[in-house]
Structures are given as C-alpha cells and as structure tokens.
Design an enzyme around this catalytic site. Sequence first.
Site, mmCIF file in Angstrom:
data_model
loop_
_atom_site.group_PDB
_atom_site.id
_atom_site.type_symbol
_atom_site.label_atom_id
_atom_site.label_comp_id
_atom_site.label_asym_id
_atom_site.label_seq_id
_atom_site.Cartn_x
_atom_site.Cartn_y
_atom_site.Cartn_z
ATOM 1 N N ILE A 123 39.374 35.013 38.644
ATOM 2 C CA ILE A 123 38.650 33.988 39.388
ATOM 3 C C ILE A 123 39.037 34.045 40.871
ATOM 4 O O ILE A 123 40.151 33.670 41.259
ATOM 5 C CB ILE A 123 38.913 32.586 38.805
ATOM 6 C CG1 ILE A 123 38.642 32.584 37.291
ATOM 7 C CG2 ILE A 123 38.059 31.556 39.529
ATOM 8 C CD1 ILE A 123 37.253 33.056 36.887
ATOM 9 N N GLU A 135 30.670 40.360 39.505
ATOM 10 C CA GLU A 135 29.296 39.839 39.439
ATOM 11 C C GLU A 135 28.355 40.844 38.804
ATOM 12 O O GLU A 135 27.254 41.092 39.276
ATOM 13 C CB GLU A 135 28.840 39.389 40.821
ATOM 14 C CG GLU A 135 29.663 38.191 41.294
ATOM 15 C CD GLU A 135 29.182 37.590 42.582
ATOM 16 O OE1 GLU A 135 27.961 37.612 42.816
ATOM 17 O OE2 GLU A 135 30.023 37.104 43.348
#
Length: 386
Positions: free
Chosen positions: A156, A365
């Site tokens: 993250i 992503e």
Amino acid sequence: MIRDPARLDALLADIRTFVRERWHPLEERVQREDAVPEEVVHELRRKGYFGWSIPEAYGGLGLTTEELVLCAFELSQASVALRARVGTNTGIGSEALVADGTEEQKRRWLPRMARGELTGCLALTEPDAGSEASNVQTTALREGDHYVLDGTKRFITNAPIADLFTVIARTEEGSKGSSGLTAFIVERESAGLRTGAPYRKMGQEGSPVSDVMFENCRVPAFNVIGGREGVGFQTVMKVLNKQRLHLAALCTGPAIRMLDLAIAHTQQRNQFGQPVASFQLVQAMIADSQTEIFAARSMILEAARARDRGEDVALSASMCKYFASEMCGRVADRCVQMFGGSGYVADFSPIERYYRDVRLFRLYEGTSQIHQLNIAKLVLRARAAA
C-alpha cells in the site's frame, strides 16, 4: 477538455519551474533520507498540488482528465517520490470519495485532502488478492452503528504516512468474487488499524510502502463510501479507470526526463573524435525512444479527452497504462545504454536511480500481463456484441 488555456498554461509553467529548479537538486537527498523533506511538502500544499483533481466545490482545482494528465506529464519528469507524495491525493486516495461519496463525506474529508492536510491512500491489494482484486478476504461485519474490520492489506503506497485509507472489505459473509464488497474510509486514529514498517524496495526511495493491518478495527457506518454496502468493487473500478490514465501520464514523464539526460550526455561525451550522439546506432535509440514517448503521450491525451466527453474508457485506459509503463521501461534501458558505464554507476548520473524507480510501473495498478488479458477480453466482448 481544457477550460481556461491561460490558467492551465500558468499552472504548467509553475510545475515545470518547480520540478527543474526545486526538485531536481533535492533528488539525491530524498534518496539518501528515503523521505520527502517536510519543507517541500509545505510548499506543495501552498501551491495546491494535493487538490488537482478534487472538485473546486471542495477546495481543489477540479482539473479535467485532460488537464490532469498534462500536469502529470510535467510533474513526473522527476524522481518518482515527488509524484507519489501528491499523487495519491490527486488519484487513488481521493477518487473513491469524488466518484461515489455522499455529500456529507465529501465535505468532511475532501477539503482537507485538497489542502494536503490529510494524505490518502487506497488499501485494496492483499497477500492473496493482487491481480485478482475480487479475491479480497478482509472482512467488515456490522455491529450496531459500526463495522468491525479484520484483515491485512499489502503493497500500500503511502500507508506509513497516510491519514485516510480507502479500504475495500467483504461485508457479505460467504460472498465470492466482486459481490459483497464494500468501500470504507478508515481514519488513521481508528482503534485496531496498524501499519507496518516501510518496506526495503528496489527503488522509489522517498515513497513509503507497507502493509496495513486491521484487528477488530471499529469503523463508523457513516464511513461506508456512498452509504451503500456491496458496491465497493464498482467504486474501485471507477477509481482505477481514471487512475490508469493518470498513471500512464506519470509513466511518460520519467521517460521524457531520462531521454533528455541521455541526449545531453551523448552530445557532451566524445569518443573517436566526435560526440557519441553522432553515431548512428545511438541515434537509433534516440529515435525509438522519442517515437514511443510521442505515441504514449498521444494515446493518453486521446483517452483523457474521451473520458471528459463521458465515454467509456475502460479499454483505452488499460491500453494506455500497458503501453506507457512498458514504453518507460524500454526507454530506461536505452538510456542506461547511451550513458554506458556512467549510467550504471550512481556516482556519475541519476539514470541508475531512474532505472530502478520505473521498474515498478509495470507491476502496480495491474501488471502488464493482467492488462493484456483485460484488453483482449474487452476487444473480444465488443466483437461478440457487434
């Protein structure tokens, strides 16, 4: 869609000056300290860089998609830590609220994010839910006017410094895949939320990344984004479709920067009595790099304009992210080659650092392979429906 060309030109000029005169001289320090200096963060706040894509009604600049990617092309001609520090607020950190938040939620959090008082991040990926994002195992069980979250998020970006976490968790027991997922805003001070120590990474020093752990973490029901359970996967897809265009632009800026450095080096470095830039095989690498940068930039601008027109950009956003991230890797490799030994040794050039930094673009992503599958799926689906 460019709303005010003069205003945009002034913003682009300001970004260009900041990157070249303020940030480039700091890059070695950022790498050495593995942190963005706090005085620079304050400067970015004053300039409004944290609120680029947050609507003007909530204190941001409300940039259109085209305006956002044009700014990203400029901002990212720098070490990745710069765009990572502000990019989560202008992308994945705020976009779920912008897209699906209630009016009360937007007014509570977006103005402070736009001012850079709060740093956001997206907590989606888990140890067993990466490319298969619908495999989320983090649970959120309703208890009165709260939800209790349990689970672990991984990889993250900005987690160690984030104040707000957009969290995707499973609220429907026994559900599988994309159903039963809900999006939450979880505040740093929430009891039961803990972030791990920043990872040691291949590159991107100054951009902290870590695990996020939820252990009996109580979150008010008010913090369900949009106030609706079970639509979290749809929310995160809205976030990612826009962010993939944003990220594609952020992959293109470093390629521009690396090629500029390589061209300057080959024009100054002499071998066999002439500048290295005069050799045809070096010129071929320059030509290939410049052509691919132009192709990426053109793709991204076309897709951004389509999104501003309200068109479905799921396919084009995926193609942009896939092409731009792979393109940046190829340009990085050629630029190291053009620098020769000086490109491999950190003492002689920043190319070694950029080479390591941009490797991650092809992973996060959506890996390149996931985008290949997604592109093919969408193309075949459209063909079948024709």
